[in-house]
Write an enzyme that holds these catalytic residues in place. Structure first.
Site, PDB file in Angstrom:
ATOM      1  N   CYS A 125     -21.886 -29.054 -86.451  1.00 48.20           N
ATOM      2  CA  CYS A 125     -21.186 -30.180 -86.972  1.00 48.20           C
ATOM      3  C   CYS A 125     -22.168 -30.835 -87.998  1.00 48.20           C
ATOM      4  CB  CYS A 125     -21.055 -31.287 -85.866  1.00 48.20           C
ATOM      5  SG  CYS A 125     -19.684 -32.560 -86.585  1.00 48.20           S
ATOM      6  N   ASP A 194     -22.559 -37.973 -80.035  1.00 49.48           N
ATOM      7  CA  ASP A 194     -22.002 -39.255 -80.289  1.00 49.48           C
ATOM      8  C   ASP A 194     -22.031 -40.102 -79.108  1.00 49.48           C
ATOM      9  OD1 ASP A 194     -20.637 -36.890 -81.768  1.00 49.48           O
ATOM     10  OD2 ASP A 194     -19.629 -38.594 -82.648  1.00 49.48           O
TER      11      ASP A 194
END
Ligand code: RI2
Length: 309
Positions: A125, A194
């Site tokens: 990512c 996250d």
């Protein structure tokens, strides 16, 4: 940017990445609060609560968002006068933004220390925190090359390879399913997150847990770069982190999906990597084993056992 525009952009991922989401939300909340006309304290508080709710509903997984919004809202909620409620917004917003930028710098320094000499790295990512560690290690001459995944379905890998390329780092771009094929060459997996739960599990972009599994099989260590505001206090009480499921059209075009009556498209944006698979979490306060996540939540986010009732 208006509150509504910021919320829309976060939802559509035009503003993305856990830290940037948090900073943008705080900025929007601050401007919104300052722009509110003459109001009684209760009406002001209500308007701010509604604004906070709008922002919080945009992306449910990144815990940076509620952690940041709550920093600003704490002053509003505790205010006894309208002047007090208004006065606290800007200083608390600016402090969060400043601290989060400083945190990134600190994480880069600490993370780079944990990257071995002549390292071949893999990342998944697009994490500002992970990339900051890699770029700092590269500046110190420690990085041989990086393998970066494509990151279906939103292709955040393109942002990563651009950042690495611009930093002059030799980079290999691979499909997500190529991670295990290359894992034996990798000295360290460097990823962002996250959300970090109280038991040290890491919620990150979908596919992270598979890559971490491949890393474990190959005995490749896993390092997670995470500002302390990505630790999730509510997991102390057993709350689970909600995994966002995004629009299925991100995965398969609607006209094609419409022809396939027996097919359901699924699009979870994140998955959970257990603490067992993680060697180190680098925060701005220092590098910790995942088992120490509670210490961060207690000492740096201010949540302790008395909050659990
Ligand atoms: P930084 C991203 O989520 C990725 O999962 C990334 O690892 C994480 O946020 C942390 O990013 P998305 O917004 O805060 O692409 O380190 O869904 O930039």
């Amino acid at each position: 940017m208006s509150l509504e525009d910021t919320a829309k952009k976060i939802k559509a991922m035009e503003i993305r990445g856990a830290a940037l989401i948090a900073r943008s939300a705080v900025e929007a909340l601050c401007e919104y609060g300052e722009g509110l006309g003459e109001l009684a304290l209760t009406d002001f508080k209500e308007a701010m609560e509604n604004a906070a709710e709008l922002l919080l509903a945009t992306r449910p997984t990144a815990v940076s968002l509620p952690n940041a919004v709550n920093i600003v809202m704490k002053g509003v909620r505790n205010a006894d006068t309208i002047a007090e409620a208004r006065a606290g917004i800007r200083p608390s917003s600016e402090k969060f933004i400043r601290n989060s930028k400083d945190a990134l710098q600190k994480i880069a320094e600490i993370g780079a220390r944990h990257i071995p000499e002549d390292a071949t790295l893999m990342t998944h990512c697009n994490s500002q925190a992970a990339i900051a560690c890699i770029i700092e290690a590269h500046r110190q001459g420690k990085v041989r090359e990086v393998f970066a995944t494509e990151v279906r379905p939103r292709n955040q890998g393109l942002l990563t390879i651009r950042a690495l390329n611009d930093a002059g780092i030799k980079t290999n771009f691979i499909v997500d399913s190529g991670a295990r094929f290359f894992m034996k060459k990798i000295d360290l997996l460097v990823i962002g997150t996250d959300a970090v739960t109280v038991n040290g599990a890491v919620v990150n972009k979908i596919g992270t847990s598979q890559i971490a599994l491949a890393a474990r099989e190959a005995r490749t260590p896993v390092m997670v770069a995470a500002e302390t505001f990505k630790f999730a206090p509510r997991t102390i009480t057993g709350d689970l982190i909600e995994i966002e499921e995004r629009d299925t059209a991100e995965v398969l075009d609607r006209p094609i999906a419409a022809q396939l009556e027996n097919v359901t498209v699924r699009n979870p944006a994140f998955d959970v990597t257990p603490a067992d698979f993680i060697d180190l979490i680098v925060t701005e306060k220092g590098a910790i084993p995942p088992e120490m996540a509670y210490i961060i939540i207690r000492d740096h986010l201010g949540w302790n056992l008395e909050d659990i009732r």
